[in-house]
Design a protein around this motif. Structure first.
Motif, short mmCIF file in Angstrom:
data_model
loop_
_atom_site.label_atom_id
_atom_site.label_comp_id
_atom_site.label_asym_id
_atom_site.label_seq_id
_atom_site.Cartn_x
_atom_site.Cartn_y
_atom_site.Cartn_z
N GLU A 165 0.82 -1.21 0.00
CA GLU A 165 0.00 0.00 0.00
C GLU A 165 0.86 1.26 0.00
N GLU A 166 0.36 2.29 -0.67
CA GLU A 166 1.03 3.59 -0.69
C GLU A 166 0.55 4.41 0.50
N VAL A 167 1.49 5.04 1.19
CA VAL A 167 1.20 5.77 2.42
C VAL A 167 0.99 7.25 2.14
N GLY A 168 0.05 7.84 2.89
CA GLY A 168 -0.21 9.26 2.79
C GLY A 168 0.31 10.03 3.98
N ASP A 169 -0.07 9.62 5.18
CA ASP A 169 0.30 10.36 6.39
C ASP A 169 0.83 9.44 7.48
N PHE A 170 1.66 10.03 8.34
CA PHE A 170 2.18 9.38 9.54
C PHE A 170 1.80 10.28 10.71
N ILE A 171 0.96 9.78 11.60
CA ILE A 171 0.43 10.59 12.70
C ILE A 171 0.84 9.98 14.03
N VAL A 172 1.21 10.83 14.98
CA VAL A 172 1.58 10.38 16.32
C VAL A 172 0.61 11.02 17.31
N GLU A 173 -0.03 10.18 18.12
CA GLU A 173 -0.96 10.67 19.14
C GLU A 173 -0.45 10.24 20.51
#
Length: 107
Positions: free
Chosen positions: A52-60
């Motif tokens: 899969e192609e990635v769009g965002d990397f989010i850290v919570e």
């Protein structure tokens, strides 16, 4: 370290769990193979992520899922974060990892 990580236009190649380390191998937009290591991973959710192609990397840092998993494992919620990787084409979560930190893998 996670504030410097960008995965835009990357493609997931492999996920590998070794003890409490989760290695995520990806092909970046320059077609270079790179790897992230998630340290002390206590939860991983990844469905059909390979290729899969990635769009965002989010850290919570303040997330109910982190609290729930840490309570079950009797771990401190202060030490853990939720890392989300979203696909390029929609806002559905592709991969969720609860771990202490993430770094570029060198080795």
């Amino acid at each position: 370290m996670d504030e410097n990580i960008t995965l835009h236009d990357a493609t997931i190649v492999k996920l590998e769990l070794v003890e409490t380390y989760l290695y995520l191998t990806y092909l970046d937009w320059k077609e270079e193979l790179k790897k992230l290591v998630f340290i002390d991973a206590i939860s991983v959710k990844a469905l059909d992520a390979i290729g899969e192609e990635v769009g965002d990397f989010i850290v919570e840092t303040d997330n109910v899922k982190v609290q729930e998993i840490c309570n079950i494992l009797q771990e401190s919620t202060i030490d853990y974060k939720l890392f989300k990787i979203l696909p390029a084409w929609n806002r559905e979560t592709l991969i969720e990892i609860i771990a202490k930190e993430v770094n570029f893998y060198v080795g």
